[in-house]
Write an enzyme that holds these catalytic residues in place. Structure first.
Site, short mmCIF file in Angstrom:
data_model
loop_
_atom_site.label_atom_id
_atom_site.label_comp_id
_atom_site.label_asym_id
_atom_site.label_seq_id
_atom_site.Cartn_x
_atom_site.Cartn_y
_atom_site.Cartn_z
N ASN A 192 -7.34 -28.32 6.60
CA ASN A 192 -7.40 -29.11 7.83
C ASN A 192 -7.67 -30.56 7.44
O ASN A 192 -8.79 -30.91 7.09
CB ASN A 192 -8.52 -28.55 8.73
CG ASN A 192 -8.71 -29.37 9.99
OD1 ASN A 192 -7.89 -30.24 10.31
ND2 ASN A 192 -9.78 -29.10 10.71
N LYS B 184 -7.68 -33.16 9.21
CA LYS B 184 -8.34 -33.95 10.26
C LYS B 184 -7.67 -35.32 10.38
O LYS B 184 -6.46 -35.42 10.21
CB LYS B 184 -9.85 -34.03 10.00
CG LYS B 184 -10.45 -32.63 9.79
CD LYS B 184 -11.95 -32.60 9.78
CE LYS B 184 -12.43 -31.17 9.56
NZ LYS B 184 -13.87 -31.00 9.62
N HIS C 226 -11.19 -25.71 17.53
CA HIS C 226 -12.02 -26.29 16.45
C HIS C 226 -13.27 -26.92 17.07
O HIS C 226 -13.20 -27.51 18.16
CB HIS C 226 -11.22 -27.35 15.67
CG HIS C 226 -11.93 -27.76 14.42
ND1 HIS C 226 -12.97 -28.66 14.43
CD2 HIS C 226 -11.79 -27.37 13.13
CE1 HIS C 226 -13.43 -28.80 13.19
NE2 HIS C 226 -12.73 -28.03 12.38
N GLU D 297 -14.83 -29.53 16.50
CA GLU D 297 -14.75 -30.97 16.81
C GLU D 297 -14.02 -31.20 18.13
O GLU D 297 -14.33 -32.13 18.88
CB GLU D 297 -14.08 -31.71 15.64
CG GLU D 297 -15.04 -31.83 14.46
CD GLU D 297 -14.39 -31.90 13.09
OE1 GLU D 297 -13.20 -32.23 13.00
OE2 GLU D 297 -15.09 -31.61 12.10
N GLU E 206 -16.18 -20.73 11.75
CA GLU E 206 -16.70 -21.96 11.15
C GLU E 206 -18.06 -22.29 11.76
O GLU E 206 -18.13 -22.90 12.84
CB GLU E 206 -15.74 -23.13 11.42
CG GLU E 206 -14.36 -22.92 10.87
CD GLU E 206 -13.61 -24.25 10.72
OE1 GLU E 206 -13.29 -24.60 9.59
OE2 GLU E 206 -13.39 -24.92 11.75
N GLY F 55 -18.50 -30.04 7.13
CA GLY F 55 -18.65 -31.42 6.67
C GLY F 55 -20.06 -31.78 6.25
O GLY F 55 -20.37 -32.95 6.06
N SER G 278 -17.45 -26.45 4.54
CA SER G 278 -17.80 -26.89 3.18
C SER G 278 -17.30 -25.95 2.08
O SER G 278 -17.97 -25.77 1.06
CB SER G 278 -19.31 -27.12 3.06
OG SER G 278 -19.73 -28.14 3.96
P1 PGA Z 1 -15.16 -28.99 5.84
O1 PGA Z 1 -14.38 -28.79 7.24
O2 PGA Z 1 -14.49 -28.09 4.83
O3 PGA Z 1 -15.00 -30.44 5.49
O4 PGA Z 1 -16.58 -28.59 6.06
C1 PGA Z 1 -13.95 -27.52 7.65
C2 PGA Z 1 -13.28 -27.62 9.02
O5 PGA Z 1 -13.79 -28.32 9.90
O6 PGA Z 1 -12.22 -27.00 9.25
#
Ligand code: PGA
Length: 250
Positions: A9, A11, A95, A97, A167, A173, A213
């Site tokens: 992803n 982003k 997601h 976010e 997740e 993140g 992560s």
């Molecule tokens: P990250 O993000 O691996 O940077 O923690 C995962 C995601 O939000 O899909």
């Protein structure tokens, strides 16, 4: 029997040329131990990366979002049909976010899933609990509610077309990963919930990815858990070497 998947992803990262180079790098690298790689790229990159990915069956193309309406006066939105024509095969829905920063509630997610599936896009449905829920120990109940609100209205046939991505928000993140046991416990819980609702045949055939992560240093241990079928990877998917290493962790 279940697809083992490494999904990246990106982003809101990479320029178009950087994204094209990254996608080319993945194609040139060739087959990994994953059954498939998926790249979830910004809207502006889709058509160009679709050209890069055509005529190969290792890396697949996903959008990170889609509109909750089919067409019309929705300035700035991108519809399922537009994504389909751009060569998109998968789309992220739910997601964290999108849920938290853009106030996407379950009714919006249900509309997006319906529009995506009607257009022939495969949905990667994301869910996961925030830190305070994990600290209170009520994560199973919260994830169960996300399943009920987001996808349990679907027919067995439609639910079987989904990929689920668990997740935990506290791991996205943050550099803080769920332990392999925490991931396995939740994935097993999600699969048992799917089994209760749709039966074991469907539950056992669905890929459930872990996100939060994931990096080359932890992917092998996490992916080796029996109910973890791969990862949805943010930061570590932006570098060719680290995403390839993750995709070779099966
Ligand atoms: P990250 O993000 O691996 O940077 O923690 C995962 C995601 O939000 O899909």
């Amino acid at each position: 029997m279940r697809d083992q998947i490494a999904a990246g992803n990106w982003k809101m990262n990479t320029t178009i040329s950087e994204g094209v180079a990254l996608a080319k790098g993945l194609v040139d690298n060739g087959k990994t131990t994953a059954d498939k790689m998926i790249v979830c790229v910004p809207f502006t990159h889709l058509a160009k990366i679709s050209d890069v990915l055509s005529s190969q069956l290792t890396v697949f193309l996903a959008a990170q979002n889609l509109a909750s309406e089919a067409s019309g006066a929705y300035t700035g939105e991108v519809s399922a049909a537009m994504l389909k024509e751009a060569g998109v095969q998968y789309v992220l829905v739910g997601h964290s976010e999108r849920r938290t920063l853009y106030a996407e509630d379950a009714s919006i997610l249900r509309k997006k899933i319906a529009l995506a599936q009607d257009a022939g896009l495969k949905v990667i449905f994301c869910l996961g609990e925030p830190l305070e829920v994990r600290e209170a120990g009520t994560q199973n109940a919260v994830v169960q509610q996300q399943l009920e609100d987001g996808i349990y209205h679907l027919s067995a046939e439609d639910v079987s077309k989904l990929i689920i991505a668990y997740e935990p928000i506290w791991a996205i993140g943050t550099g803080k990963t769920a332990s392999p046991e925490q991931a396995q416990d939740m994935h097993a819980y999600i699969r048992s919930s799917l089994e209760t609702k749709y039966g074991s045949q469907i539950a056992n055939a669905m890929s459930i990815l872990y996100g939060g992560s994931v990096k080359p240093a932890n992917s092998k241990e996490i992916f080796s858990q029996p109910d973890v079928d791969g990862g949805l990877v943010g930061g570590a998917s932006l570098k060719l070497d680290s995403f390839v290493a993750i995709a070779n962790s099966f």
